[in-house]
Design a protein around this motif. Sequence first.
Motif, mmCIF file in Angstrom:
data_model
loop_
_atom_site.group_PDB
_atom_site.id
_atom_site.type_symbol
_atom_site.label_atom_id
_atom_site.label_comp_id
_atom_site.label_asym_id
_atom_site.label_seq_id
_atom_site.Cartn_x
_atom_site.Cartn_y
_atom_site.Cartn_z
ATOM 1 N N GLY A 1 26.153 27.026 84.159
ATOM 2 C CA GLY A 1 27.115 27.199 83.086
ATOM 3 C C GLY A 1 26.859 26.306 81.894
ATOM 4 N N ALA A 2 26.215 25.169 82.123
ATOM 5 C CA ALA A 2 25.907 24.232 81.042
ATOM 6 C C ALA A 2 24.583 24.552 80.358
ATOM 7 C CB ALA A 2 25.891 22.813 81.585
ATOM 8 N N GLY A 3 23.972 25.670 80.738
ATOM 9 C CA GLY A 3 22.710 26.059 80.122
ATOM 10 C C GLY A 3 21.480 25.680 80.914
ATOM 11 N N GLY A 4 21.706 25.068 82.071
ATOM 12 C CA GLY A 4 20.576 24.776 82.947
ATOM 13 C C GLY A 4 20.262 23.309 83.045
ATOM 14 N N GLY A 5 19.403 22.989 84.010
ATOM 15 C CA GLY A 5 18.998 21.617 84.247
ATOM 16 C C GLY A 5 18.615 21.430 85.702
ATOM 17 N N GLN A 6 18.823 20.220 86.184
ATOM 18 C CA GLN A 6 18.404 19.856 87.540
ATOM 19 C C GLN A 6 19.621 19.551 88.406
ATOM 20 O OE1 GLN A 6 16.735 15.771 88.922
ATOM 21 N NE2 GLN A 6 14.944 16.939 88.230
ATOM 22 N N VAL A 7 19.713 20.232 89.527
ATOM 23 C CA VAL A 7 20.690 19.860 90.554
ATOM 24 C C VAL A 7 19.971 18.908 91.502
ATOM 25 C CG1 VAL A 7 22.061 20.657 92.504
ATOM 26 C CG2 VAL A 7 22.053 21.961 90.364
ATOM 27 N N LEU A 8 20.370 17.649 91.471
ATOM 28 C CA LEU A 8 19.667 16.598 92.202
ATOM 29 C C LEU A 8 20.254 16.422 93.594
ATOM 30 C CD1 LEU A 8 17.698 14.188 92.388
ATOM 31 C CD2 LEU A 8 19.522 12.775 91.363
ATOM 32 N N VAL A 9 19.368 16.497 94.587
ATOM 33 C CA VAL A 9 19.733 16.196 95.973
ATOM 34 C C VAL A 9 19.144 14.821 96.291
ATOM 35 C CG1 VAL A 9 19.687 16.984 98.359
ATOM 36 C CG2 VAL A 9 19.586 18.664 96.496
ATOM 37 N N PRO A 10 19.960 13.761 96.311
ATOM 38 C CA PRO A 10 19.439 12.415 96.569
ATOM 39 C C PRO A 10 18.985 12.266 98.023
ATOM 40 C CG PRO A 10 21.611 12.367 95.534
ATOM 41 C CD PRO A 10 21.393 13.764 96.030
ATOM 42 N N ALA A 11 18.402 11.124 98.317
ATOM 43 C CA ALA A 11 17.965 10.845 99.686
ATOM 44 C C ALA A 11 19.148 10.933 100.642
ATOM 45 C CB ALA A 11 17.320 9.468 99.753
ATOM 46 N N GLY A 12 18.877 11.446 101.830
ATOM 47 C CA GLY A 12 19.918 11.612 102.826
ATOM 48 C C GLY A 12 19.830 12.980 103.470
ATOM 49 N N ASN A 13 20.651 13.203 104.470
ATOM 50 C CA ASN A 13 20.654 14.459 105.217
ATOM 51 C C ASN A 13 21.894 15.273 104.847
ATOM 52 O OD1 ASN A 13 18.282 13.792 106.691
ATOM 53 N ND2 ASN A 13 19.500 12.507 108.052
ATOM 54 N N TYR A 14 21.673 16.475 104.327
ATOM 55 C CA TYR A 14 22.759 17.314 103.831
ATOM 56 C C TYR A 14 22.794 18.617 104.610
ATOM 57 C CZ TYR A 14 22.535 14.043 99.931
ATOM 58 O OH TYR A 14 22.516 12.892 99.175
ATOM 59 N N LEU A 15 23.852 18.813 105.378
ATOM 60 C CA LEU A 15 24.031 20.073 106.099
ATOM 61 C C LEU A 15 24.574 21.125 105.139
ATOM 62 C CD1 LEU A 15 24.063 21.564 108.871
ATOM 63 C CD2 LEU A 15 26.455 20.825 109.066
ATOM 64 N N SER A 16 24.031 22.349 105.230
ATOM 65 C CA SER A 16 24.499 23.409 104.341
ATOM 66 C C SER A 16 24.257 24.764 104.972
ATOM 67 C CB SER A 16 23.775 23.337 102.988
ATOM 68 O OG SER A 16 24.251 24.342 102.109
#
Length: 506
Positions: free
Chosen positions: A117-132
């Motif tokens: 919605g903001a016109g694009g960019g980077q969705v940052l996933v920092p270090a760590g374990n993310y369940l999805s």
Amino acid sequence: MRINIFLQLPQWQITREQPPVTDYCPQYPGRRRFLSQSLTGLAGAATLTSLPACTRTAPAASGFADDAWSKAEQIRAQTVVPQFPAKVFDLRDFGAKADGKTDNTAIFAAAIKACHGAGGGQVLVPAGNYLSGPIHLLSNVNLHLAEGARILFSTDSKAYLPAVFTRWEGMELMGYSPLIYAYGQTNIAITGKGTLDGQANRTTWWPWKGGAWKGGTDWSVPGFPTQDAARDKLMQDMEQGVPVAERLYAEGANLRPPFIQPYACKNVLIEGVTITNAPFWLINPVLCENVTVDSVSCISHGPNSDGCDPESCKNVVIKNCLFDTGDDCIAIKSGRNADGRRLNTPTENIVISHCKMREGHGGVVIGSEISGGVRNVFVEQCEMSSPHLDRGIRIKTNSVRGGVIENFFIRDITIGEVTTAIVIDFDYEEGDAGKFTPTVRNIDIRNLLCNNAKKVFQVRGYKRSPIQNLQLTNCHFKQVDDIGMLEQVENFSATNVTIKGVEFKV
């Protein structure tokens, strides 16, 4: 032409003499009998079985490979790599928990929506374990996994509902969402040094494969359902022309979802990440244009763990990747049977370079879902080796799949250990049981070094559709148990080709 040679000699030699022009095959007027053969050795015993076979009289093709590699440079130049604004949307700012237990599906969706919605960019996933659960990308979004980041995908099949429009083994359907999916988007990426972990194993996803296929691994587990009934029904729906919206194959069908599937997208980049423990195919762009897969490690040893399968795509660059898989490392496809012919969209303009292939059914493969055809494939500077690598270069089709496969150029390839180096198989799975005769033509292999192969060739076309224009130049096969088979090939040439140190002449 068929050659079966079983070598037990420290030294051996093959010689061939051109038969007189008048030496025609009586069974096939207008075709010359294939070249005579002899085997000599200094010690030991050897047997040579040469079955009477024929080759057509057309002169050897010349020029089809001339300047072909300039096309590869054009493909690289015209394959658009997406660029993104410098804005960063940190997953933690949306409430993500990196404990490996909290479900972050809604968090990923919110961050991607905000970025888009903001016109694009980077969705940052920092270090760590993310369940999805499933992650759906939108235009102008780069999903970036920092070093040490790991996305753990749910193994609960219900998490991949509602059904989405997808392809499964080359057939269209409404099925489980791929783990990472995008439909009709432009400028999307998955980048970084992190890991995408599908968490598939012998107690999640993989048992759905069911029993062994042609002597392979039996993945079935007592008490687990399998895909068999749904797969057969989906094939029937396809052949009967059932509308895709009515092909409902999500919950209860047990068709494992692909890992990454951008569908009908433009300008796609997958770079740097490691992909492991996939339910099904790892990277499967479908009907996409401008796809770049760079420096990705595909490591998954489950059933159908193909590494990268571009399907009905145009302009694809695959480079600097590692493939260590339970199925084909790279398999170029274009849809199965009726669906492939209905869409009639070939995969074209593919460049593969500087990749390493370890385990897998094949190193670089075309097929088997190939009904839409494939053309203009270039492979260079790749290394393949494993005692569990079944084939190096492979084309697989049949008269049920059909398709036109043309302009396949390979150069500067090193194969350490492989079962069969070069395979062109017109009898894959169903065999010659259909009315869609495949066409395979214009294959040029140069500067290939194979250190150890149980067999050099498994190459056989149909009498009504011989493989056309197969050229080998500067190819050397050091340790060989069996030359293998070359049958129904029109215009085969071998220039500076050696097998076990002795020149292979035709």
